[in-house]
Design a protein around this motif. Structure first.
Motif, PDB file in Angstrom:
ATOM      1  N   PRO A 286       0.817  -1.230   0.000  1.00  0.00           N
ATOM      2  CA  PRO A 286       0.000   0.000   0.000  1.00  0.00           C
ATOM      3  C   PRO A 286       0.842   1.267   0.000  1.00  0.00           C
ATOM      4  O   PRO A 286       1.336   1.704   1.039  1.00  0.00           O
ATOM      5  N   THR A 287       1.030   1.850  -1.180  1.00  0.00           N
ATOM      6  CA  THR A 287       1.693   3.136  -1.305  1.00  0.00           C
ATOM      7  C   THR A 287       0.860   4.028  -2.214  1.00  0.00           C
ATOM      8  O   THR A 287      -0.035   3.561  -2.911  1.00  0.00           O
ATOM      9  N   ARG A 288       1.177   5.306  -2.200  1.00  0.00           N
ATOM     10  CA  ARG A 288       0.401   6.237  -3.034  1.00  0.00           C
ATOM     11  C   ARG A 288       0.648   5.985  -4.525  1.00  0.00           C
ATOM     12  O   ARG A 288      -0.254   6.146  -5.341  1.00  0.00           O
ATOM     13  N   GLN A 289       1.863   5.597  -4.873  1.00  0.00           N
ATOM     14  CA  GLN A 289       2.142   5.278  -6.274  1.00  0.00           C
ATOM     15  C   GLN A 289       1.341   4.056  -6.723  1.00  0.00           C
ATOM     16  O   GLN A 289       0.768   4.038  -7.808  1.00  0.00           O
ATOM     17  N   THR A 290       1.274   3.044  -5.863  1.00  0.00           N
ATOM     18  CA  THR A 290       0.463   1.861  -6.182  1.00  0.00           C
ATOM     19  C   THR A 290      -1.005   2.227  -6.288  1.00  0.00           C
ATOM     20  O   THR A 290      -1.725   1.696  -7.143  1.00  0.00           O
ATOM     21  N   LEU A 291      -1.473   3.114  -5.428  1.00  0.00           N
ATOM     22  CA  LEU A 291      -2.872   3.563  -5.496  1.00  0.00           C
ATOM     23  C   LEU A 291      -3.169   4.227  -6.831  1.00  0.00           C
ATOM     24  O   LEU A 291      -4.210   3.965  -7.454  1.00  0.00           O
ATOM     25  N   GLN A 292      -2.256   5.079  -7.295  1.00  0.00           N
ATOM     26  CA  GLN A 292      -2.455   5.736  -8.588  1.00  0.00           C
ATOM     27  C   GLN A 292      -2.480   4.713  -9.718  1.00  0.00           C
ATOM     28  O   GLN A 292      -3.322   4.788 -10.633  1.00  0.00           O
ATOM     29  N   ILE A 293      -1.589   3.720  -9.668  1.00  0.00           N
ATOM     30  CA  ILE A 293      -1.558   2.684 -10.704  1.00  0.00           C
ATOM     31  C   ILE A 293      -2.854   1.884 -10.707  1.00  0.00           C
ATOM     32  O   ILE A 293      -3.433   1.581 -11.766  1.00  0.00           O
ATOM     33  N   MET A 294      -3.342   1.533  -9.523  1.00  0.00           N
ATOM     34  CA  MET A 294      -4.583   0.758  -9.426  1.00  0.00           C
ATOM     35  C   MET A 294      -5.783   1.554  -9.935  1.00  0.00           C
ATOM     36  O   MET A 294      -6.694   1.003 -10.558  1.00  0.00           O
ATOM     37  N   LYS A 295      -5.791   2.857  -9.694  1.00  0.00           N
ATOM     38  CA  LYS A 295      -6.888   3.693 -10.204  1.00  0.00           C
ATOM     39  C   LYS A 295      -6.887   3.716 -11.727  1.00  0.00           C
ATOM     40  O   LYS A 295      -7.954   3.632 -12.357  1.00  0.00           O
ATOM     41  N   VAL A 296      -5.686   3.818 -12.318  1.00  0.00           N
ATOM     42  CA  VAL A 296      -5.593   3.794 -13.783  1.00  0.00           C
ATOM     43  C   VAL A 296      -6.055   2.448 -14.323  1.00  0.00           C
ATOM     44  O   VAL A 296      -6.799   2.364 -15.321  1.00  0.00           O
ATOM     45  N   LYS A 297      -5.659   1.368 -13.658  1.00  0.00           N
ATOM     46  CA  LYS A 297      -6.094   0.039 -14.083  1.00  0.00           C
ATOM     47  C   LYS A 297      -7.605  -0.120 -13.960  1.00  0.00           C
ATOM     48  O   LYS A 297      -8.241  -0.747 -14.815  1.00  0.00           O
ATOM     49  N   LEU A 298      -8.180   0.437 -12.916  1.00  0.00           N
ATOM     50  CA  LEU A 298      -9.628   0.340 -12.728  1.00  0.00           C
ATOM     51  C   LEU A 298     -10.379   1.072 -13.825  1.00  0.00           C
ATOM     52  O   LEU A 298     -11.375   0.566 -14.367  1.00  0.00           O
ATOM     53  N   VAL A 299      -9.893   2.259 -14.184  1.00  0.00           N
ATOM     54  CA  VAL A 299     -10.532   3.005 -15.282  1.00  0.00           C
ATOM     55  C   VAL A 299     -10.423   2.233 -16.586  1.00  0.00           C
ATOM     56  O   VAL A 299     -11.389   2.113 -17.355  1.00  0.00           O
ATOM     57  N   GLY A 300      -9.246   1.660 -16.863  1.00  0.00           N
ATOM     58  CA  GLY A 300      -9.069   0.868 -18.086  1.00  0.00           C
ATOM     59  C   GLY A 300      -9.948  -0.375 -18.105  1.00  0.00           C
ATOM     60  O   GLY A 300     -10.521  -0.734 -19.143  1.00  0.00           O
ATOM     61  N   ALA A 301     -10.092  -1.036 -16.943  1.00  0.00           N
ATOM     62  CA  ALA A 301     -10.930  -2.236 -16.883  1.00  0.00           C
ATOM     63  C   ALA A 301     -12.396  -1.895 -17.128  1.00  0.00           C
ATOM     64  O   ALA A 301     -13.109  -2.615 -17.844  1.00  0.00           O
ATOM     65  N   LYS A 302     -12.863  -0.796 -16.565  1.00  0.00           N
ATOM     66  CA  LYS A 302     -14.258  -0.391 -16.783  1.00  0.00           C
ATOM     67  C   LYS A 302     -14.500   0.003 -18.236  1.00  0.00           C
ATOM     68  O   LYS A 302     -15.540  -0.335 -18.815  1.00  0.00           O
ATOM     69  N   LYS A 303     -13.538   0.690 -18.832  1.00  0.00           N
ATOM     70  CA  LYS A 303     -13.685   1.063 -20.245  1.00  0.00           C
ATOM     71  C   LYS A 303     -13.665  -0.175 -21.134  1.00  0.00           C
ATOM     72  O   LYS A 303     -14.466  -0.298 -22.075  1.00  0.00           O
ATOM     73  N   GLY A 304     -12.745  -1.102 -20.846  1.00  0.00           N
ATOM     74  CA  GLY A 304     -12.706  -2.347 -21.613  1.00  0.00           C
ATOM     75  C   GLY A 304     -13.985  -3.151 -21.458  1.00  0.00           C
ATOM     76  O   GLY A 304     -14.478  -3.748 -22.419  1.00  0.00           O
ATOM     77  N   HIS A 305     -14.539  -3.174 -20.260  1.00  0.00           N
ATOM     78  CA  HIS A 305     -15.807  -3.888 -20.034  1.00  0.00           C
ATOM     79  C   HIS A 305     -16.925  -3.276 -20.861  1.00  0.00           C
ATOM     80  O   HIS A 305     -17.733  -3.989 -21.476  1.00  0.00           O
ATOM     81  N   SER A 306     -16.969  -1.939 -20.903  1.00  0.00           N
ATOM     82  CA  SER A 306     -18.010  -1.275 -21.689  1.00  0.00           C
ATOM     83  C   SER A 306     -17.866  -1.576 -23.180  1.00  0.00           C
ATOM     84  O   SER A 306     -18.850  -1.890 -23.865  1.00  0.00           O
ATOM     85  N   LEU A 307     -16.627  -1.516 -23.687  1.00  0.00           N
ATOM     86  CA  LEU A 307     -16.402  -1.784 -25.111  1.00  0.00           C
ATOM     87  C   LEU A 307     -16.722  -3.233 -25.463  1.00  0.00           C
ATOM     88  O   LEU A 307     -17.349  -3.512 -26.501  1.00  0.00           O
ATOM     89  N   LEU A 308     -16.302  -4.174 -24.612  1.00  0.00           N
ATOM     90  CA  LEU A 308     -16.578  -5.584 -24.886  1.00  0.00           C
ATOM     91  C   LEU A 308     -18.079  -5.877 -24.804  1.00  0.00           C
ATOM     92  O   LEU A 308     -18.595  -6.707 -25.555  1.00  0.00           O
ATOM     93  N   LYS A 309     -18.767  -5.190 -23.907  1.00  0.00           N
ATOM     94  CA  LYS A 309     -20.214  -5.367 -23.808  1.00  0.00           C
ATOM     95  C   LYS A 309     -20.901  -4.888 -25.085  1.00  0.00           C
ATOM     96  O   LYS A 309     -21.806  -5.557 -25.614  1.00  0.00           O
ATOM     97  N   LYS A 310     -20.471  -3.738 -25.593  1.00  0.00           N
ATOM     98  CA  LYS A 310     -21.041  -3.244 -26.848  1.00  0.00           C
ATOM     99  C   LYS A 310     -20.714  -4.187 -27.998  1.00  0.00           C
ATOM    100  O   LYS A 310     -21.555  -4.435 -28.873  1.00  0.00           O
ATOM    101  N   LYS A 311     -19.485  -4.723 -28.011  1.00  0.00           N
ATOM    102  CA  LYS A 311     -19.103  -5.665 -29.064  1.00  0.00           C
ATOM    103  C   LYS A 311     -19.959  -6.917 -29.002  1.00  0.00           C
ATOM    104  O   LYS A 311     -20.433  -7.421 -30.037  1.00  0.00           O
ATOM    105  N   ALA A 312     -20.181  -7.440 -27.799  1.00  0.00           N
ATOM    106  CA  ALA A 312     -21.013  -8.641 -27.653  1.00  0.00           C
ATOM    107  C   ALA A 312     -22.440  -8.374 -28.112  1.00  0.00           C
ATOM    108  O   ALA A 312     -23.065  -9.216 -28.768  1.00  0.00           O
ATOM    109  N   ASP A 313     -22.977  -7.199 -27.793  1.00  0.00           N
ATOM    110  CA  ASP A 313     -24.340  -6.868 -28.232  1.00  0.00           C
ATOM    111  C   ASP A 313     -24.413  -6.762 -29.748  1.00  0.00           C
ATOM    112  O   ASP A 313     -25.378  -7.240 -30.368  1.00  0.00           O
ATOM    113  N   ALA A 314     -23.391  -6.128 -30.354  1.00  0.00           N
ATOM    114  CA  ALA A 314     -23.395  -5.998 -31.819  1.00  0.00           C
ATOM    115  C   ALA A 314     -23.286  -7.364 -32.495  1.00  0.00           C
ATOM    116  O   ALA A 314     -23.993  -7.648 -33.477  1.00  0.00           O
ATOM    117  N   LEU A 315     -22.430  -8.242 -31.967  1.00  0.00           N
ATOM    118  CA  LEU A 315     -22.291  -9.575 -32.543  1.00  0.00           C
ATOM    119  C   LEU A 315     -23.568 -10.397 -32.367  1.00  0.00           C
ATOM    120  O   LEU A 315     -23.966 -11.144 -33.262  1.00  0.00           O
TER     121      LEU A 315
END
Length: 265
Positions: free
Chosen positions: A30-59
């Protein structure tokens, strides 16, 4: 330096306990640098989930449209082969067995299949297209004396049947590829939704709680240090006051002493 080392050791022990429990979050320090990295990963995971969900709906939507088209193509194929068999029966009735003559007269294929790749929401599917050669429509002398008209009709009917068959092959191949792509995309969406995003969120919450606890411990340590310094300063002030009182007492005793004896010159 000792209180800081104790805080670092306590944080290390908490992180070690978290690593041994595992499962709900990532094993990170638990460090502030790790917290920042985890926040970036969380944003990327949510964006990827949204894109994959749209892709699955289109398919899925494209797959449903393919199902209706496949049903229509299968019905058309059944009708085409039915008409072709009737036309072949008419040829056999009018001209007899023309199979050896037809085989003898064929030098190359009259139909060719061209393939191109279509992109559907990032999934590449092949598309087949039947292409007629120029000599396909040239007049053939086979069976002109007996049932030439029926032979030409049968040839055109089976040509249409081949077109329908190639179209059905395209639809079936696209259906299989899209079905597999939907399964893979759905598994990724479910993995992000149920495993990755909750784990990263729990990791962010854990790091925040640990950092808050470290801040509280640091604040408590600083407060104790300040109280200790204040106590030491108060003791020094008290010691100074006691020293001044003693000096004043000594000065007063000197003034209260008896008169000095007269000196004889």
């Amino acid at each position: 330096a000792k209180p800081g080392a104790a805080l670092l050791w306590s944080a290390h022990r908490r992180a070690s306990r978290g690593m041994s429990s595992g499962g709900a979050r990532l094993n990170v320090f638990p460090t502030r640098q790790t917290l920042q990295i985890m926040k970036v990963k969380l944003v990327g995971a949510k964006k990827g989930h949204s894109l994959l969900k749209k892709k699955a709906d289109a398919l899925t939507m494209r797959l449903r449209n393919l199902l209706r088209t496949i049903l229509d193509a299968k019905e058309a194929m059944g009708s085409a082969f039915k008409e072709g068999n009737f036309a072949l029966a008419e040829v056999k009735y009018a001209a007899g067995d023309i199979k050896p003559i037809v085989i003898e007269g064929v030098s190359s294929a009259y139909k060719r299949v061209e393939t191109r790749i279509d992109n559907i929401a990032g999934v590449k599917v092949p598309v087949f297209k039947a292409v007629d050669k120029a000599e396909f429509f040239t007049s053939d002398q086979t069976g002109l004396s007996k049932g030439g008209q029926q032979i030409a009709k049968a040839r055109q009917t089976f040509s249409k049947s081949v077109d329908v068959l190639i179209q059905l092959a395209t639809l079936q191949t696209s259906f299989m590829i899209l079905d597999e792509a939907i399964k893979v995309t759905s598994r990724r969406v479910n993995a992000l939704d149920t495993v990755v995003i909750p784990r990263i969120s729990n990791t962010v919450a854990y790091i925040k709680s640990e950092l808050d606890e470290l801040e509280r411990e640091e604040f408590f340590r600083l407060k104790r240090s300040q109280d200790k310094k204040k106590k030491e300063m108060a003791e020094k002030e008290l010691a100074k006051k006691d020293a001044l009182i003693e000096l004043e007492a000594e000065a007063g005793s000197l003034l209260d002493a008896g008169a000095d004896k007269d000196l004889m010159f």
